[in-house]
Design a protein around this motif. Structure first.
Motif, PDB file in Angstrom:
ATOM      1  N   SER A 147       8.885  78.504 106.844  1.00  0.00           N
ATOM      2  CA  SER A 147       8.514  78.491 105.425  1.00  0.00           C
ATOM      3  C   SER A 147       7.272  77.657 105.116  1.00  0.00           C
ATOM      4  O   SER A 147       6.388  78.117 104.373  1.00  0.00           O
ATOM      5  N   PRO A 148       7.140  76.425 105.641  1.00  0.00           N
ATOM      6  CA  PRO A 148       5.948  75.632 105.296  1.00  0.00           C
ATOM      7  C   PRO A 148       4.628  76.300 105.685  1.00  0.00           C
ATOM      8  O   PRO A 148       3.611  76.075 105.011  1.00  0.00           O
ATOM      9  N   SER A 149       4.619  77.101 106.739  1.00  0.00           N
ATOM     10  CA  SER A 149       3.372  77.755 107.137  1.00  0.00           C
ATOM     11  C   SER A 149       2.911  78.770 106.098  1.00  0.00           C
ATOM     12  O   SER A 149       1.739  79.168 106.098  1.00  0.00           O
ATOM     13  N   TYR A 150       3.808  79.174 105.192  1.00  0.00           N
ATOM     14  CA  TYR A 150       3.450  80.063 104.098  1.00  0.00           C
ATOM     15  C   TYR A 150       3.222  79.283 102.804  1.00  0.00           C
ATOM     16  O   TYR A 150       2.227  79.513 102.102  1.00  0.00           O
ATOM     17  N   THR A 151       4.141  78.378 102.480  1.00  0.00           N
ATOM     18  CA  THR A 151       4.051  77.666 101.207  1.00  0.00           C
ATOM     19  C   THR A 151       2.950  76.606 101.202  1.00  0.00           C
ATOM     20  O   THR A 151       2.472  76.219 100.136  1.00  0.00           O
ATOM     21  N   GLU A 152       2.537  76.132 102.376  1.00  0.00           N
ATOM     22  CA  GLU A 152       1.483  75.119 102.462  1.00  0.00           C
ATOM     23  C   GLU A 152       0.190  75.688 103.028  1.00  0.00           C
ATOM     24  O   GLU A 152      -0.667  74.954 103.534  1.00  0.00           O
ATOM     25  N   TYR A 153       0.038  76.970 102.936  1.00  0.00           N
ATOM     26  CA  TYR A 153      -1.163  77.658 103.429  1.00  0.00           C
ATOM     27  C   TYR A 153      -2.403  77.141 102.697  1.00  0.00           C
ATOM     28  O   TYR A 153      -2.401  76.984 101.474  1.00  0.00           O
TER      29      TYR A 153
ATOM     30  N   LEU B 154       1.282  85.872  97.787  1.00  0.00           N
ATOM     31  CA  LEU B 154       2.499  86.118  97.009  1.00  0.00           C
ATOM     32  C   LEU B 154       3.112  84.798  96.543  1.00  0.00           C
ATOM     33  O   LEU B 154       3.636  84.706  95.425  1.00  0.00           O
ATOM     34  N   VAL B 155       3.043  83.771  97.394  1.00  0.00           N
ATOM     35  CA  VAL B 155       3.538  82.442  97.013  1.00  0.00           C
ATOM     36  C   VAL B 155       2.742  81.921  95.816  1.00  0.00           C
ATOM     37  O   VAL B 155       3.306  81.364  94.858  1.00  0.00           O
ATOM     38  N   ARG B 156       1.426  82.068  95.855  1.00  0.00           N
ATOM     39  CA  ARG B 156       0.589  81.636  94.727  1.00  0.00           C
ATOM     40  C   ARG B 156       0.928  82.414  93.453  1.00  0.00           C
ATOM     41  O   ARG B 156       0.943  81.848  92.354  1.00  0.00           O
TER      42      ARG B 156
ATOM     43  N   GLY C 219       2.353  80.990  89.878  1.00  0.00           N
ATOM     44  CA  GLY C 219       1.825  81.304  88.561  1.00  0.00           C
ATOM     45  C   GLY C 219       2.906  81.763  87.603  1.00  0.00           C
ATOM     46  O   GLY C 219       2.843  81.500  86.405  1.00  0.00           O
ATOM     47  N   LEU C 220       3.916  82.460  88.136  1.00  0.00           N
ATOM     48  CA  LEU C 220       5.009  82.926  87.293  1.00  0.00           C
ATOM     49  C   LEU C 220       5.941  81.786  86.897  1.00  0.00           C
ATOM     50  O   LEU C 220       6.407  81.725  85.751  1.00  0.00           O
ATOM     51  N   ALA C 221       6.248  80.907  87.840  1.00  0.00           N
ATOM     52  CA  ALA C 221       7.193  79.816  87.587  1.00  0.00           C
ATOM     53  C   ALA C 221       6.832  78.643  88.484  1.00  0.00           C
ATOM     54  O   ALA C 221       7.402  78.490  89.572  1.00  0.00           O
ATOM     55  N   SER C 222       5.887  77.856  88.053  1.00  0.00           N
ATOM     56  CA  SER C 222       5.390  76.762  88.892  1.00  0.00           C
ATOM     57  C   SER C 222       6.470  75.744  89.219  1.00  0.00           C
ATOM     58  O   SER C 222       6.458  75.127  90.280  1.00  0.00           O
ATOM     59  N   SER C 223       7.442  75.582  88.311  1.00  0.00           N
ATOM     60  CA  SER C 223       8.497  74.597  88.558  1.00  0.00           C
ATOM     61  C   SER C 223       9.568  75.117  89.507  1.00  0.00           C
ATOM     62  O   SER C 223      10.341  74.335  90.057  1.00  0.00           O
TER      63      SER C 223
ATOM     64  N   GLN D 139      12.382  80.294  93.705  1.00  0.00           N
ATOM     65  CA  GLN D 139      13.324  81.206  93.060  1.00  0.00           C
ATOM     66  C   GLN D 139      12.631  82.474  92.599  1.00  0.00           C
ATOM     67  O   GLN D 139      13.166  83.580  92.713  1.00  0.00           O
ATOM     68  N   ALA D 140      11.406  82.317  92.104  1.00  0.00           N
ATOM     69  CA  ALA D 140      10.632  83.490  91.703  1.00  0.00           C
ATOM     70  C   ALA D 140      10.351  84.393  92.894  1.00  0.00           C
ATOM     71  O   ALA D 140      10.347  85.624  92.770  1.00  0.00           O
ATOM     72  N   LEU D 141      10.125  83.804  94.081  1.00  0.00           N
ATOM     73  CA  LEU D 141       9.907  84.598  95.287  1.00  0.00           C
ATOM     74  C   LEU D 141      11.136  85.433  95.630  1.00  0.00           C
ATOM     75  O   LEU D 141      11.017  86.605  96.001  1.00  0.00           O
ATOM     76  N   VAL D 142      12.315  84.834  95.512  1.00  0.00           N
ATOM     77  CA  VAL D 142      13.550  85.578  95.801  1.00  0.00           C
ATOM     78  C   VAL D 142      13.676  86.766  94.851  1.00  0.00           C
ATOM     79  O   VAL D 142      14.029  87.877  95.270  1.00  0.00           O
ATOM     80  N   ILE D 143      13.369  86.553  93.577  1.00  0.00           N
ATOM     81  CA  ILE D 143      13.442  87.646  92.603  1.00  0.00           C
ATOM     82  C   ILE D 143      12.421  88.730  92.952  1.00  0.00           C
ATOM     83  O   ILE D 143      12.700  89.935  92.839  1.00  0.00           O
ATOM     84  N   LEU D 144      11.237  88.330  93.414  1.00  0.00           N
ATOM     85  CA  LEU D 144      10.235  89.305  93.843  1.00  0.00           C
ATOM     86  C   LEU D 144      10.718  90.097  95.051  1.00  0.00           C
ATOM     87  O   LEU D 144      10.478  91.305  95.139  1.00  0.00           O
ATOM     88  N   HIS D 145      11.396  89.420  95.992  1.00  0.00           N
ATOM     89  CA  HIS D 145      11.971  90.122  97.140  1.00  0.00           C
ATOM     90  C   HIS D 145      12.938  91.213  96.666  1.00  0.00           C
ATOM     91  O   HIS D 145      12.916  92.344  97.169  1.00  0.00           O
ATOM     92  N   ILE D 146      13.795  90.842  95.725  1.00  0.00           N
ATOM     93  CA  ILE D 146      14.781  91.799  95.212  1.00  0.00           C
ATOM     94  C   ILE D 146      14.084  92.946  94.491  1.00  0.00           C
ATOM     95  O   ILE D 146      14.464  94.122  94.634  1.00  0.00           O
TER      96      ILE D 146
END
Length: 470
Positions: free
Chosen positions: A33-39, A59-61, A65-69, A73-80
């Motif tokens: 995960s960090p290799s994506y979220t800390e890109y 996609l992480v960025r 933008g959708l839910a910075s806090s 969780q926003a990524l999981v919703i995007l996956h779905i």
């Protein structure tokens, strides 16, 4: 389009509820995960030296933008959401092939809750979204087999293929598979087959060449990533005895000796963790290539505790990279490992080919076993298949005297789906096996269409769509 939007929305709501009810909604971080979220997007060099392609980090960025806090969780919703969109496309395509409503519903369920989605939907990594997007390409192939080729469809599939590879380079197999799939499309002239195959493959090929050129100009490394050859080296070096590693030419002999010494040292220090990495010289190392399970079990330890540290040490000593930035050091180390892999494959081709054959066999068996042992998928889909067939048998008994209707199955649609399921499965497993053991998260994604094919085959045969006699 209205039906597609409605089906996708219904699928999204059902999948959201299912994930929530089964504790698959909360984000799950893994070592990758960090290799994506800390890109890092700070500079061209930073991008070119990352071990990941920029698809998922973008996609992480977007999620930030959708839910910075609560971006994860926003990524999981995007996956779905991506999976729901794929379900919508698939259901519409099956309907266009004139499959029955019952077949469409059960096949869509089999696709929607497959092993990869179920196991990785909330993982902050590329497994689930890449599988969903790649599945849309498979649906595009079904459409090409059903309709005439159009430039718009060709461009759409080409762009989508590029996006999937940018998300997860393990899907590079899509380019040759896609070109072959459209080349063998029935009822088309040979000359047109070549035009269609080259047209649909041109966009991802040009995009891939452009990316590799960018990295070549930026960091003098014409390749997709400074990543992957350490995975392959963790396999290829296990095919050789310690003395054979030491006898590799030039600086590779130094790297081979470092790898051989480290695996012996690691095994002597912590045998339980190393899982038998003590591979001292033996009379004949050839049978080692037959020990697939042993190689797979040692793979993680060999990658992170032997191969990578050995490459770092030898590169620092022979290439004088201490003054380089960490990203450039990684590039030089990876180039050395790439040279090591090429040399081993050229020097011991029979052992390497034997490994690939065993790995493909293991990947095929593993994906089938995972599907059968997956409780939610197996109960939900196979249970529905059996129920539909039983209900159809009872229904048909009451309709045998009806002279106005007959029952037929969609042979053309089933043939297209058969090619999709089995060619996609074997192409992906074979591609992964070139560099890595086809472990579950690789082989399960390869077999995404297999349960769908099983469901469609059984349901369409047992309870086909009624059609009036002309």
């Amino acid at each position: 389009m209205k039906h597609f939007a409605l089906i996708s929305l219904v699928a999204f709501i059902i999948l959201m509820g299912t994930c929530w009810a089964t504790n698959r909604f909360a984000p799950h971080l893994v070592p990758d995960s960090p290799s994506y979220t800390e890109y890092s997007f700070e500079s061209a060099e930073a991008i070119a030296t990352q071990i990941r392609t920029p698809g998922y980090p973008i996609l992480v960025r977007f999620a930030n933008g959708l839910a910075s806090s609560n971006a994860n969780q926003a990524l999981v919703i995007l996956h779905i959401a991506l999976q729901a969109i794929a379900v919508g496309f698939f259901a519409i395509e099956l309907a266009a092939w004139k499959f029955s409503t019952k077949t469409i519903i059960i096949a869509s369920i089999a696709f929607a809750i497959g092993c990869t989605f179920w196991d990785h939907v909330n993982t902050i990594a590329t497994d689930a979204p890449a599988m969903s997007l790649a599945a849309m390409i498979g649906i595009g192939v079904l459409r090409i087999w059903r309709t005439e080729w159009t430039p718009r469809l060709c461009i759409a599939i080409g762009v989508l293929t590029t996006l999937v590879i940018a998300l997860r380079p393990a899907y590079l197999f899509l380019i040759p598979w896609l070109m072959l799939s459209v080349f063998i499309r029935p009822n088309i002239a040979i000359s047109n087959r070549w035009i269609l195959a080259l047209s649909i493959g041109s966009i991802p090929i040009l995009a891939l060449f452009g990316w590799c050129t960018f990295r070549s100009i930026t960091v003098d490394d014409f390749g997709i990533l400074p990543f992957g050859h350490q995975n392959m080296a963790a396999v290829t070096t296990q095919l050789l005895d310690a003395e054979e590693l030491e006898n590799l030419p030039g600086r590779l002999g130094e790297l081979g000796k470092e790898i051989a010494d480290r695996r012996i040292e690691l095994a002597a220090g912590d045998r339980a963790a190393a899982d038998g990495l003590d591979l001292r010289p033996i009379a004949d190392a050839v049978p080692r290539a037959n020990s697939y399970t042993t190689i797979e079990n040692r793979w993680d330890a060999m990658t992170y505790m032997v191969v990578i540290p050995a490459a770092e040490k030898v590169a620092n000593r022979t290439l004088k990279v201490d003054d380089l930035a960490p990203g450039m050091q990684r590039v030089h180390q990876h180039q050395m490992l790439a040279e090591l892999d090429r040399t081993i494959v050229r020097s011991y081709p029979v052992r390497y080919m034997r490994w690939i054959a065993l790995a493909i066999r293991r990947g095929v068996w593993g994906s089938v076993a995972d599907m059968l042992m997956h409780p939610i998928f197996f109960v939900a889909t196979m249970g529905l298949v059996v129920a539909a067939c039983v209900a159809s048998i009872r229904f048909n008994e009451k309709q045998t005297a009806d002279p106005v209707r007959k029952y037929t199955s969609n042979q053309a649609g089933l043939a297209a789906l058969t090619w999709l399921a089995f060619s996609y499965w074997l192409f992906k497993i074979a591609f992964v096996s070139l560099t890595s053991p086809p472990i579950g998260r690789f082989s399960d994604a390869a077999a995404v269409w297999l349960p769908v094919w099983i469901a469609v085959t059984i349901v369409s045969r047992c309870c086909p769509k009624p059609q009036p006699i002309p």
